[in-house]
Motif scaffolding. Structure first.
Motif, PDB file in Angstrom:
ATOM      1  N   LEU A  40      31.603  31.008  46.417  1.00  0.00           N
ATOM      2  CA  LEU A  40      32.460  31.747  45.478  1.00  0.00           C
ATOM      3  C   LEU A  40      33.082  30.819  44.440  1.00  0.00           C
ATOM      4  O   LEU A  40      33.220  31.176  43.266  1.00  0.00           O
ATOM      5  N   VAL A  43      30.614  30.192  41.653  1.00  0.00           N
ATOM      6  CA  VAL A  43      30.534  31.329  40.710  1.00  0.00           C
ATOM      7  C   VAL A  43      31.707  31.273  39.732  1.00  0.00           C
ATOM      8  O   VAL A  43      31.547  31.411  38.518  1.00  0.00           O
ATOM      9  N   MET A  47      31.893  30.654  35.575  1.00  0.00           N
ATOM     10  CA  MET A  47      32.612  31.560  34.673  1.00  0.00           C
ATOM     11  C   MET A  47      33.616  30.810  33.811  1.00  0.00           C
ATOM     12  O   MET A  47      33.776  31.087  32.618  1.00  0.00           O
TER      13      MET A  47
ATOM     14  N   LYS B  69      44.595  24.845  46.645  1.00  0.00           N
ATOM     15  CA  LYS B  69      43.448  25.669  46.258  1.00  0.00           C
ATOM     16  C   LYS B  69      43.428  26.969  47.050  1.00  0.00           C
ATOM     17  O   LYS B  69      43.155  28.040  46.512  1.00  0.00           O
ATOM     18  N   ARG B  72      45.848  29.435  45.658  1.00  0.00           N
ATOM     19  CA  ARG B  72      45.365  30.060  44.416  1.00  0.00           C
ATOM     20  C   ARG B  72      44.350  31.173  44.698  1.00  0.00           C
ATOM     21  O   ARG B  72      44.175  32.083  43.893  1.00  0.00           O
ATOM     22  N   ARG B  73      43.671  31.071  45.831  1.00  0.00           N
ATOM     23  CA  ARG B  73      42.642  32.052  46.180  1.00  0.00           C
ATOM     24  C   ARG B  73      43.196  33.245  46.945  1.00  0.00           C
ATOM     25  O   ARG B  73      42.416  34.062  47.431  1.00  0.00           O
ATOM     26  N   LYS B 128      37.494  41.595  28.884  1.00  0.00           N
ATOM     27  CA  LYS B 128      36.394  40.630  28.781  1.00  0.00           C
ATOM     28  C   LYS B 128      35.083  41.126  29.362  1.00  0.00           C
ATOM     29  O   LYS B 128      34.059  40.465  29.225  1.00  0.00           O
ATOM     30  N   GLY B 131      31.374  40.781  33.545  1.00  0.00           N
ATOM     31  CA  GLY B 131      30.918  39.425  33.861  1.00  0.00           C
ATOM     32  C   GLY B 131      32.039  38.426  34.046  1.00  0.00           C
ATOM     33  O   GLY B 131      31.800  37.286  34.429  1.00  0.00           O
ATOM     34  N   ARG B 132      33.273  38.829  33.761  1.00  0.00           N
ATOM     35  CA  ARG B 132      34.387  37.896  33.895  1.00  0.00           C
ATOM     36  C   ARG B 132      35.304  38.223  35.084  1.00  0.00           C
ATOM     37  O   ARG B 132      36.311  37.557  35.306  1.00  0.00           O
ATOM     38  N   VAL B 133      34.958  39.258  35.824  1.00  0.00           N
ATOM     39  CA  VAL B 133      35.782  39.607  36.997  1.00  0.00           C
ATOM     40  C   VAL B 133      35.591  38.543  38.074  1.00  0.00           C
ATOM     41  O   VAL B 133      34.469  38.128  38.362  1.00  0.00           O
ATOM     42  N   SER B 134      36.675  38.101  38.649  1.00  0.00           N
ATOM     43  CA  SER B 134      36.634  36.944  39.561  1.00  0.00           C
ATOM     44  C   SER B 134      35.875  37.242  40.846  1.00  0.00           C
ATOM     45  O   SER B 134      36.033  38.314  41.440  1.00  0.00           O
ATOM     46  N   PRO B 135      35.061  36.277  41.297  1.00  0.00           N
ATOM     47  CA  PRO B 135      34.415  36.439  42.613  1.00  0.00           C
ATOM     48  C   PRO B 135      35.431  36.482  43.748  1.00  0.00           C
ATOM     49  O   PRO B 135      35.089  36.864  44.867  1.00  0.00           O
ATOM     50  N   PHE B 136      36.666  36.083  43.470  1.00  0.00           N
ATOM     51  CA  PHE B 136      37.694  36.125  44.517  1.00  0.00           C
ATOM     52  C   PHE B 136      38.485  37.436  44.499  1.00  0.00           C
ATOM     53  O   PHE B 136      39.350  37.638  45.336  1.00  0.00           O
TER      54      PHE B 136
END
Lengths: 80, 417
Positions: A40, A43, A47, B69, B72-73, B128, B131-136
Motif C-alpha cells: 500500500l 501505491v 501517487m 508512519k 499517519r496511516r 482530483k 486515481g488520487r484516492v488513497s490506498p489507505f
C-alpha cells in the motif's frame, strides 16, 4: 519555487511517505527490502510522485520502480 | 481450581476523553463534577446548529504506536482506540512476554468508524478524481481497524472482533468479551469502543435529526441528563478499553482487581430506528436479562450508570424501564448519568461508563449527574445530583442503548474473593 533538483524532490517525497530518515536514502535503497514499505505504501508513493511531477505513471512502469535510483532515473528520463 | 465456572474480572482500565487521558485524572474530574464540553474548535462551526462538543485537545498517540508512519496511516478513531488499549494494558500490569498471546484478544468496536477519513477522501475524489484516492482510505475508515491495529502492534492473537451497535457498541463489546472468556476461548480480552465523530458530516447529520443540544452559549451546562430543561445530547469523542481477565489467570499473576463482571443483557426494541420503545420495554428486558445471567436480585443492586443521554424522550423511557425492573427498590437506587461531564461518546460511551463503574465500585463512591437544576416529574429517580456520593456499592448495572433499537447492559459486582 526553489530550484530543487529532481533527486532532492524525490528524496523529500520518500521521507514524507515512508517515514524514513533522509540518511537512510541512497540510490540503491529498495523501498520494500530496505525502507520498510508495504504494497500500500508503494501505491501511495507512486501517487505522490505523480502529484509532485504532474504526470501519470502507468502501472506497468510503476511496478519497475523498486529503488530510489529507479525513481530518480525514471523521472529524469521522462522529464526530457 | 475451585469449581468449573470461569469468572471474569476487570484488571485494567484505559480511557482517553476530554476529561483525561488516563483513568486517575479522568475519575478525579468525574468526581469533581468537571465538564469536558466546550465550543467546537476542530473546524469552523459558525453555520452549524450545534456548535459544542467534548473535544480532546492536543492528543498525542505516540506512546501507543510503533512509529509516526503508523499514526499517519490510521484514522483518529483508531488512534484513540489503540491509545486506550495501550493504557489498559499498562494499567493491568500484564507482562506480554510471560503470557500465551493466543489467549489474549481485543474487542474494540466503534459506532461510526473513520468518518474524517471518509470526508477527506471524498473531497479528493471530487477534486482530483478516482486515481488520487488513497490506498489507505479503506483500512483507515473501516470501523474494525482499532481492534485490528491493537492486535497487530501488541501481537495479541486471540479472539478479535469489533462490535457495532451505535451507542451500545462498547457495552456489547464488554458483554461479548465476558462471554468469550467464560466459554474458555480467551484468558484476557481488551474490550471497549472508540469514536471520533466530531466532524462536519456527523455534526450536520445528528443536528438534522434534532438529536443534539443547541445550548451553544452555555457549553458547560448543555448536557443535563434527567433535568427538565435538557434539549438533546452533546457529542463527545475518545475511547474506553478495559482489560477483562479470567479470575484464576488474574490471581496467578497477582493482578489488581477492580470488580467482577457477572452478567450481560442484550435485547432489541424491534420498534423504530431512533426512538426507544414505549415505556422502555426493550431496555427493561435488557436489564432483567443482565440480572438473570448474574444471578442477582434487583434489590442487591445499589447503583445504575444510566445511558441518560440528555435527550427529552430517552431519559424518560429509561426512567420508566428502571422502575419496571426494580419496582419499589427503584426509589433506593442511585442512578446517575455521567454524560453531562463527558458528552455522549457514542460507540465509546459504554466502555467509558464501565470504567467509571469499576472506579465507583473500587472506591465506593457514586459519580454525580451534573447540571441537574430542575427536577423533571417524568425522571423522578435519585440521579445523584451534582455531588459525588460515598455509599456502599456492591452490585451495579451499566446501560447503553443505540439507534437501531440495540440495548446492552453489563452487571458487575465488588470482588469479594
Amino acid at each position: 519555487m526553489s530550484e530543487k533538483s529532481i533527486e532532492e524532490r524525490v528524496k523529500h517525497i520518500i521521507v514524507e511517505q515512508l517515514g524514513v530518515k533522509p540518511e537512510q536514502i541512497s540510490p540503491e535503497a529498495k523501498f520494500i527490502e530496505d525502507l520498510g514499505a508495504d504494497s500500500l505504501d508503494t501505491v501511495e508513493l507512486v501517487m505522490a510522485l505523480e502529484e509532485e511531477f504532474g504526470k501519470e505513471i502507468p502501472d506497468a512502469e510503476a511496478e519497475k520502480l523498486q529503488s530510489v535510483g529507479d525513481v530518480i532515473r525514471y523521472v529524469e528520463g521522462s522529464a526530457k | 481450581m475451585a469449581g468449573t465456572e470461569r469468572r471474569v474480572v476487570v484488571t485494567g482500565i484505559g480511557v482517553i476523553s476530554a476529561l483525561g487521558s488516563e483513568i486517575d485524572t479522568f475519575w478525579k474530574n468525574i468526581l469533581e463534577g468537571q465538564c469536558g464540553i466546550d465550543r467546537i474548535t476542530h473546524f469552523d462551526v459558525s453555520n452549524y446548529d450545534c456548535q459544542i462538543a467534548a473535544e480532546i485537545k492536543g492528543f498525542d498517540p505516540t506512546p501507543a504506536f510503533p512509529s509516526p508512519k503508523e499514526i499517519r496511516r490510521t484514522d483518529r478513531f483508531t488512534q484513540f482506540g489503540v491509545y486506550a488499549g495501550w493504557r489498559a494494558l499498562q494499567d493491568s500490569g500484564l507482562d506480554l512476554e510471560k503470557v500465551d498471546r493466543d489467549q489474549i484478544g481485543c474487542f474494540i468496536g466503534s459506532g461510526i468508524g473513520g468518518l474524517s477519513t471518509t470526508e477527506a477522501q471524498h473531497s479528493v475524489l471530487l477534486e482530483k478524481g478516482p486515481g488520487r484516492v488513497s490506498p489507505f482510505m479503506i483500512p483507515m475508515l473501516i470501523l474494525n481497524m482499532a481492534s485490528g491495529m491493537f492486535s497487530m502492534y501488541y501481537k495479541l492473537r486471540g479472539p478479535n472482533v469489533a462490535t457495532c451497535s451505535a451507542c451500545a457498541t462498547s457495552t456489547h463489546a464488554l458483554g461479548e468479551a465476558w462471554r468469550t472468556i467464560k466459554m474458555g476461548d480467551a484468558n484476557v480480552i481488551f474490550a471497549g469502543g472508540t469514536e471520533a465523530a466530531i466532524v462536519p458530516l456527523s455534526m450536520s447529520g445528528f443536528a438534522a435529526m434534532r438529536a443534539l443540544s443547541t445550548r451553544n452559549n452555555e457549553p458547560k451546562r448543555s448536557s443535563r441528563p434527567f433535568d427538565l430543561q435538557r434539549d438533546g445530547f452533546v457529542m463527545g469523542e475518545g475511547a474506553g478499553v478495559l482489560a477483562l481477565e479470567e479470575l484464576e489467570h488474574a490471581k496467578a499473576r497477582g493482578a489488581r482487581i477492580y470488580c467482577e463482571i457477572v452478567g450481560y443483557g442484550n435485547t432489541a426494541d424491534a420498534n423504530h430506528i431512533t426512538a426507544p420503545s414505549p415505556e422502555g420495554e426493550g431496555a427493561a428486558r435488557c436489564m432483567k436479562m443482565a440480572l438473570r445471567s448474574a444471578g442477582l436480585r434487583p434489590d442487591e443492586v445499589s447503583y445504575v450508570n444510566a445511558h441518560g443521554t440528555s435527550t427529552p424522550q430517552g431519559d424518560v423511557c429509561e426512567t420508566m424501564a428502571i422502575k419496571s425492573v426494580f419496582g419499589e427498590h427503584a426509589k433506593k437506587l442511585a442512578v446517575s448519568s455521567t454524560k453531562g461531564a463527558t458528552g455522549h461518546m457514542l460507540g465509546a460511551a459504554g466502555a467509558i461508563e464501565m470504567a467509571i463503574c469499576a472506579k465507583a465500585i473500587q472506591n465506593q463512591i457514586a459519580p454525580p449527574t451534573i447540571n441537574y437544576e430542575n427536577p423533571d416529574p417524568q425522571c423522578d429517580l435519585d440521579c445523584v445530583p451534582n455531588q459525588a456520593r460515598p455509599m456502599a456499592i456492591n452490585a451495579i448495572l451499566n446501560n447503553s442503548f443505540g439507534f437501531g433499537g440495540h440495548n446492552a447492559t453489563i452487571a458487575a459486582k465488588r470482588f469479594n474473593g
